[in-house]
Structure formats: structure tokens, C-alpha cells
Design a protein around this motif. Structure first.
Motif, PDB file in Angstrom:
ATOM      1  N   GLY A 140      -1.078  18.616 -17.496  1.00 26.95           N
ATOM      2  CA  GLY A 140       0.220  19.259 -17.542  1.00 26.95           C
ATOM      3  C   GLY A 140       0.997  19.223 -16.248  1.00 26.95           C
ATOM      4  O   GLY A 140       2.119  19.730 -16.185  1.00 26.95           O
ATOM      5  N   ALA A 141       0.419  18.636 -15.189  1.00 22.09           N
ATOM      6  CA  ALA A 141       1.099  18.600 -13.891  1.00 22.09           C
ATOM      7  C   ALA A 141       1.920  17.324 -13.748  1.00 22.09           C
ATOM      8  O   ALA A 141       1.755  16.359 -14.497  1.00 22.09           O
ATOM      9  CB  ALA A 141       0.076  18.683 -12.761  1.00 22.09           C
ATOM     10  N   ASP A 142       2.832  17.321 -12.769  1.00 23.18           N
ATOM     11  CA  ASP A 142       3.550  16.111 -12.389  1.00 23.18           C
ATOM     12  C   ASP A 142       2.565  15.235 -11.624  1.00 23.18           C
ATOM     13  O   ASP A 142       2.079  15.604 -10.557  1.00 23.18           O
ATOM     14  CB  ASP A 142       4.749  16.477 -11.504  1.00 23.18           C
ATOM     15  CG  ASP A 142       5.568  15.256 -11.091  1.00 23.18           C
ATOM     16  OD1 ASP A 142       5.141  14.120 -11.356  1.00 23.18           O
ATOM     17  OD2 ASP A 142       6.642  15.447 -10.480  1.00 23.18           O
ATOM     18  N   THR A 143       2.247  14.069 -12.173  1.00 25.11           N
ATOM     19  CA  THR A 143       1.250  13.187 -11.561  1.00 25.11           C
ATOM     20  C   THR A 143       1.892  11.975 -10.885  1.00 25.11           C
ATOM     21  O   THR A 143       1.227  10.964 -10.653  1.00 25.11           O
ATOM     22  CB  THR A 143       0.235  12.703 -12.614  1.00 25.11           C
ATOM     23  OG1 THR A 143       0.923  11.979 -13.646  1.00 25.11           O
ATOM     24  CG2 THR A 143      -0.507  13.877 -13.235  1.00 25.11           C
ATOM     25  N   THR A 144       3.185  12.079 -10.557  1.00 22.47           N
ATOM     26  CA  THR A 144       3.872  10.970  -9.907  1.00 22.47           C
ATOM     27  C   THR A 144       3.441  10.869  -8.447  1.00 22.47           C
ATOM     28  O   THR A 144       3.643  11.804  -7.675  1.00 22.47           O
ATOM     29  CB  THR A 144       5.396  11.156  -9.962  1.00 22.47           C
ATOM     30  OG1 THR A 144       5.802  11.376 -11.312  1.00 22.47           O
ATOM     31  CG2 THR A 144       6.117   9.941  -9.396  1.00 22.47           C
ATOM     32  N   PRO A 145       2.855   9.732  -8.037  1.00 17.27           N
ATOM     33  CA  PRO A 145       2.393   9.631  -6.652  1.00 17.27           C
ATOM     34  C   PRO A 145       3.472   9.046  -5.736  1.00 17.27           C
ATOM     35  O   PRO A 145       4.434   8.427  -6.198  1.00 17.27           O
ATOM     36  CB  PRO A 145       1.224   8.655  -6.759  1.00 17.27           C
ATOM     37  CG  PRO A 145       1.684   7.701  -7.845  1.00 17.27           C
ATOM     38  CD  PRO A 145       2.481   8.548  -8.836  1.00 17.27           C
ATOM     39  N   ASP A 146       3.304   9.258  -4.445  1.00 14.95           N
ATOM     40  CA  ASP A 146       4.031   8.480  -3.444  1.00 14.95           C
ATOM     41  C   ASP A 146       3.221   7.210  -3.207  1.00 14.95           C
ATOM     42  O   ASP A 146       2.002   7.269  -3.007  1.00 14.95           O
ATOM     43  CB  ASP A 146       4.151   9.249  -2.125  1.00 14.95           C
ATOM     44  CG  ASP A 146       5.014  10.498  -2.250  1.00 14.95           C
ATOM     45  OD1 ASP A 146       5.860  10.539  -3.172  1.00 14.95           O
ATOM     46  OD2 ASP A 146       4.843  11.421  -1.433  1.00 14.95           O
ATOM     47  N   ILE A 147       3.895   6.050  -3.216  1.00 12.92           N
ATOM     48  CA  ILE A 147       3.220   4.773  -2.978  1.00 12.92           C
ATOM     49  C   ILE A 147       3.991   4.042  -1.891  1.00 12.92           C
ATOM     50  O   ILE A 147       5.206   3.837  -2.006  1.00 12.92           O
ATOM     51  CB  ILE A 147       3.139   3.905  -4.254  1.00 12.92           C
ATOM     52  CG1 ILE A 147       2.369   4.647  -5.357  1.00 12.92           C
ATOM     53  CG2 ILE A 147       2.470   2.571  -3.950  1.00 12.92           C
ATOM     54  CD1 ILE A 147       2.271   3.870  -6.661  1.00 12.92           C
ATOM     55  N   ARG A 148       3.300   3.656  -0.825  1.00  7.72           N
ATOM     56  CA  ARG A 148       3.938   2.947   0.278  1.00  7.72           C
ATOM     57  C   ARG A 148       3.019   1.837   0.763  1.00  7.72           C
ATOM     58  O   ARG A 148       1.810   1.879   0.557  1.00  7.72           O
ATOM     59  CB  ARG A 148       4.252   3.891   1.447  1.00  7.72           C
ATOM     60  CG  ARG A 148       5.218   5.005   1.106  1.00  7.72           C
ATOM     61  CD  ARG A 148       5.571   5.826   2.340  1.00  7.72           C
ATOM     62  NE  ARG A 148       6.532   6.868   2.027  1.00  7.72           N
ATOM     63  CZ  ARG A 148       6.209   8.095   1.647  1.00  7.72           C
ATOM     64  NH1 ARG A 148       4.939   8.412   1.552  1.00  7.72           N
ATOM     65  NH2 ARG A 148       7.126   8.997   1.382  1.00  7.72           N
ATOM     66  N   LEU A 149       3.612   0.858   1.426  1.00 10.28           N
ATOM     67  CA  LEU A 149       2.860  -0.236   2.027  1.00 10.28           C
ATOM     68  C   LEU A 149       3.088  -0.190   3.527  1.00 10.28           C
ATOM     69  O   LEU A 149       4.231  -0.121   3.980  1.00 10.28           O
ATOM     70  CB  LEU A 149       3.337  -1.574   1.457  1.00 10.28           C
ATOM     71  CG  LEU A 149       2.420  -2.778   1.673  1.00 10.28           C
ATOM     72  CD1 LEU A 149       1.095  -2.582   0.953  1.00 10.28           C
ATOM     73  CD2 LEU A 149       3.093  -4.053   1.187  1.00 10.28           C
ATOM     74  N   ARG A 150       2.008  -0.225   4.310  1.00 18.15           N
ATOM     75  CA  ARG A 150       2.104  -0.127   5.757  1.00 18.15           C
ATOM     76  C   ARG A 150       1.497  -1.360   6.414  1.00 18.15           C
ATOM     77  O   ARG A 150       0.392  -1.779   6.052  1.00 18.15           O
ATOM     78  CB  ARG A 150       1.383   1.128   6.275  1.00 18.15           C
ATOM     79  CG  ARG A 150       1.874   2.430   5.661  1.00 18.15           C
ATOM     80  CD  ARG A 150       1.386   3.602   6.464  1.00 18.15           C
ATOM     81  NE  ARG A 150       1.877   3.555   7.829  1.00 18.15           N
ATOM     82  CZ  ARG A 150       3.061   4.060   8.205  1.00 18.15           C
ATOM     83  NH1 ARG A 150       3.848   4.618   7.311  1.00 18.15           N
ATOM     84  NH2 ARG A 150       3.434   3.978   9.464  1.00 18.15           N
ATOM     85  N   HIS A 151       2.230  -1.920   7.380  1.00 19.49           N
ATOM     86  CA  HIS A 151       1.691  -3.030   8.158  1.00 19.49           C
ATOM     87  C   HIS A 151       0.677  -2.502   9.158  1.00 19.49           C
ATOM     88  O   HIS A 151       0.933  -1.531   9.860  1.00 19.49           O
ATOM     89  CB  HIS A 151       2.817  -3.765   8.894  1.00 19.49           C
ATOM     90  CG  HIS A 151       3.559  -4.726   8.030  1.00 19.49           C
ATOM     91  ND1 HIS A 151       3.002  -5.898   7.585  1.00 19.49           N
ATOM     92  CD2 HIS A 151       4.809  -4.678   7.523  1.00 19.49           C
ATOM     93  CE1 HIS A 151       3.881  -6.548   6.836  1.00 19.49           C
ATOM     94  NE2 HIS A 151       4.981  -5.816   6.780  1.00 19.49           N
ATOM     95  N   ALA A 152      -0.468  -3.121   9.208  1.00 17.81           N
ATOM     96  CA  ALA A 152      -1.511  -2.705  10.139  1.00 17.81           C
ATOM     97  C   ALA A 152      -1.389  -3.494  11.441  1.00 17.81           C
ATOM     98  O   ALA A 152      -0.994  -4.668  11.443  1.00 17.81           O
ATOM     99  CB  ALA A 152      -2.882  -2.939   9.516  1.00 17.81           C
ATOM    100  N   GLU A 153      -1.732  -2.839  12.532  1.00 16.35           N
ATOM    101  CA  GLU A 153      -1.745  -3.475  13.848  1.00 16.35           C
ATOM    102  C   GLU A 153      -3.082  -3.210  14.511  1.00 16.35           C
ATOM    103  O   GLU A 153      -3.655  -2.130  14.343  1.00 16.35           O
ATOM    104  CB  GLU A 153      -0.622  -2.926  14.736  1.00 16.35           C
ATOM    105  CG  GLU A 153       0.776  -3.221  14.235  1.00 16.35           C
ATOM    106  CD  GLU A 153       1.843  -2.684  15.176  1.00 16.35           C
ATOM    107  OE1 GLU A 153       1.480  -2.189  16.272  1.00 16.35           O
ATOM    108  OE2 GLU A 153       3.038  -2.774  14.821  1.00 16.35           O
ATOM    109  N   PRO A 154      -3.612  -4.185  15.261  1.00 20.60           N
ATOM    110  CA  PRO A 154      -4.861  -3.929  15.997  1.00 20.60           C
ATOM    111  C   PRO A 154      -4.703  -2.700  16.884  1.00 20.60           C
ATOM    112  O   PRO A 154      -3.692  -2.524  17.554  1.00 20.60           O
ATOM    113  CB  PRO A 154      -5.042  -5.204  16.834  1.00 20.60           C
ATOM    114  CG  PRO A 154      -4.264  -6.254  16.105  1.00 20.60           C
ATOM    115  CD  PRO A 154      -3.089  -5.540  15.494  1.00 20.60           C
ATOM    116  N   GLY A 155      -5.696  -1.828  16.855  1.00 18.11           N
ATOM    117  CA  GLY A 155      -5.632  -0.601  17.629  1.00 18.11           C
ATOM    118  C   GLY A 155      -5.191   0.607  16.838  1.00 18.11           C
ATOM    119  O   GLY A 155      -5.327   1.742  17.307  1.00 18.11           O
TER     120      GLY A 155
END
Length: 360
Positions: free
Chosen positions: A282-297
Motif C-alpha cells: 500500500g505504500a508509494d514504491t517509486t524509487p530514485d534512480i541515478r547513474l554516477r560516474h566513478a573516479e579512482p579514489g
């Protein structure tokens, strides 16, 4: 000046006759008089102010039901209602912007020169979960693998099973390759499957109260896809600075977004832990979805609110900066939470992004 015909009034109010007829049917802008013979609508000049207000509110995208409410308020209350609407519109625009950014980053092809110049990356990780000092059982689930990092914080009578079920769905993504171009759909399908599975885990007399948060990051080789719902959190330590990269899906956070309370007030608000989005029946199950570039460190932290609610971000930053290995960081963070009373279950996942050694 006498009464205006609907055509003259429409031109003066910058509304169409069709819109005026609709607003009349809704009781939003009722004519001053309707000719009993012809049925023509006639409007008083003093109605122009409200008509122009309706036109402006429509231009900012406000729904008619809310416009009807605003038009019945005094000036101060109307201003507050418009401010809340603006905050919501800005939040929705930000969510669309994030999703558009995800799609752009996912489908944009790098030229061969850029691809060849990018060093191969990998993650080094550790996960730890602790019951804390007050709770009798641990309803958190934490997972770290070569491709998946995840923390889930269960609640209700079947909270432990709910958090384990949600993470288990995503653990399946740890095993197999995801086809090119299918990442977004894969993540959305996984959230749907997790929501269905969690909904079946409720036990006792109130199964609808069972559910879980979920914050997960899927490693794709040079990027991390973030999926987030609830009030567990993800942080990024980059260049010595700590950034929170998720927003809590709580009633207090929604009030901040609406402009009703400040961020400082949200920290101690009675509804600071009341979830408005979660994996639950019964809850709102809409997620946040994002893509992040990874950097060494880069160093990422995923944690349940058993850490974030009792340990200040400054202390979290200090530990993440000083710890040699992810395993050292998770142990010290949990020790800090327990040192602050350990009122809740505590789960932490720490992952370091580094260049892959030659030949590995």
C-alpha cells in the motif's frame, strides 16, 4: 461599466470562452448573470481580477481543484499555498532532470579515444550489520559484492524478512551481466519484484505494517547505478569532501521540500522517521534512480538510519577519511553508533573505487 459578454470578458481576462464555461461548471468563476432567454453568460468587471488570477495560476500548471481552493483563501494563505505548489513543482522537475540525466549518461556513447584513455576500475568493499544496544533483533540487511552494494532497513512484524527479501532480489543482479541498454529497465523490474516479494512477507495481524527501505548501488565497470527508496542513505567521499547523494523519503523531508519547515527543523521533527515511500504493501514504491560516474579514489558509504540518526556527518567524514580499508571504516562507524547509545540496528557498506591492477 455594465456587464460584459462572455466574449468581451474572455478577451479582457486572457481566457478563452471555452475555459470560462468550464470554470462556471466547476463553480470556480460563476457569471454575474445568465440571460434567462438566450442563456448567454454575463460577467461583472470586478470579476476580472479573479479571472486573471485563474489565468496566471493555470500558466504555472496548477490543477483546477487547487486553484479553486486558492481563490477561496485570504492573501496570506493563498501565498503560502502557491509557495507549497512551487516547491512541489521544483521537486518534480528535479526528479525529471535526474532521470533525464540517467538516460543521457546511459545511452551516450563515448568516442573511442576517450574510452581507451579510461583506466579499468574495480571496487574494494566491506559490509557489516549490528543489532545495536537496544533492539532485541536485527531487521537490517547489508550486502557487498563485486557488483552490488546494498543496505535495507526492515520494519514491522516481518521487517527482517522484508529487508532480506529486497536485498535478495538485487543480489541476483550480482551474478549475471546486464545487456547493453537494459540497465534502467533491469533496475525498475528489480524494484517491482522486490516490492511484490516484500508485500508477501507480512505476518501477524497487521501485515501492511511490514516493509523495508532499500539503498543499493550496482557497479557497471566505470559507473554506479543508484536505486534508493526510504531513509537509508548513500554518501560519497571525493577529494576529502563528503556528499550525501540520497534524499530521505520521510514526511519531514517532504515538508522541507514543500517549504513548510526548514532543514534544521526537520532534524528534530516528530515525523522525521515517518516514511512516505518504502517497499511495503500500500505504500508509494517509486524509487530514485541515478547513474554516477566513478573516479579512482572515490569512497562510497551506504548506511541505515541506525548510523545517520545518531552520528554526525562530520564524524562520519572523519572516519571515512582516516580508515585505511573499507573493513576498518565499517567497524569504526558501527562502534561510533553504539557509543552514542545504539538505539537502532546499524548497517554500513563501504566501497572504494580504484584502478584495477595490471593483469587482474
Amino acid at each position: 461599466m455594465g456587464l460584459l459578454t462572455i466574449g468581451a470578458f474572455a478577451r479582457a481576462a486572457r481566457l478563452s470562452p471555452k475555459a470560462l464555461r468550464l470554470y462556471d461548471s466547476l463553480g470556480l468563476l460563476v457569471p454575474a448573470r445568465v440571460d434567462p432567454v438566450t442563456g448567454y453568460r454575463l460577467y461583472a468587471p470586478e470579476q476580472l481580477e479573479q479571472a486573471r488570477l485563474v489565468a496566471w495560476l493555470r500558466r504555472i500548471g496548477m490543477p483546477l481543484a487547487l486553484i479553486t481552493r486558492v481563490c477561496g483563501l485570504d492573501a496570506g494563505a493563498a501565498a503560502r499555498e502557491i509557495r507549497v505548489f512551487r516547491a512541489r513543482a521544483e521537486a518534480e522537475a528535479a526528479a525529471r532532470r535526474d532521470l533525464a540525466g540517467f538516460l543521457i549518461e546511459h545511452f551516450e556513447r563515448k568516442d573511442s579515444a576517450m574510452t581507451s584513455a579510461t583506466p579499468p576500475l574495480e571496487i574494494r568493499y566491506a559490509a557489516l550489520s549490528d543489532t545495536g544496544l537496544v533492539r532485541e533483533t536485527n531487521q537490517d540487511t547489508a550486502h557487498a559484492g563485486s557488483r552490488l552494494l546494498a543496505v535495507a532497513d526492515g520494519f514491522g512484524s516481518g521487517g527482517a524478512a522484508a529487508s532480506a527479501a529486497a536485498v535478495e532480489v538485487f543480489r541476483r543482479l550480482d551474478a549475471g551481466a546486464i545487456p547493453a541498454g537494459a540497465l534502467l529497465n533491469t533496475l525498475e523490474d528489480a524494484i517491482g519484484s522486490a516490492a511484490e516479494l516484500v508485500a508477501r512477507t507480512g505476518t501477524g495481524s497487521a501485515p501492511e505494517e511490514t516493509g523495508t527501505t532499500l539503498t543499493a548501488m550496482l557497479w557497471t565497470g566505470s559507473q554506479l547505478a543508484l536505486v534508493h527508496i526510504g531513509d537509508s542513505r548513500a554518501h560519497l567521499l571525493r577529494g576529502g569532501e563528503l556528499f550525501r547523494i540520497t534524499h530521505d523519503h520521510t514526511a519531514a523531508r517532504s515538508m522541507v521540500a514543500d517549504g513548510r519547515i526548514t532543514k534544521a527543523e526537520a532534524e528534530s521533527h516528530p515525523q522525521r522517521s515517518l516514511l512516505v515511500r518504502a517497499l511495503a504493501r500500500g505504500a508509494d514504491t517509486t524509487p530514485d534512480i541515478r547513474l554516477r560516474h566513478a573516479e579512482p579514489g572515490d569512497r562510497y558509504l551506504l548506511c541505515s538510519d541506525g548510523l545517520s540518526s545518531v552520528v554526525a556527518e562530520g564524524e562520519i567524514r572523519r572516519v571515512l577519511t582516516a580508515a585505511e580499508e573499507p573493513s576498518d571504516a565499517v567497524r569504526e562507524l558501527i562502534a561510533l553508533a553504539n557509543g552514542a547509545g545504539g538505539p537502532d540496528n546499524i548497517s554500513c557498506v563501504v566501497a572504494d573505487v580504484r584502478e584495477r591492477p595490471p593483469g587482474a
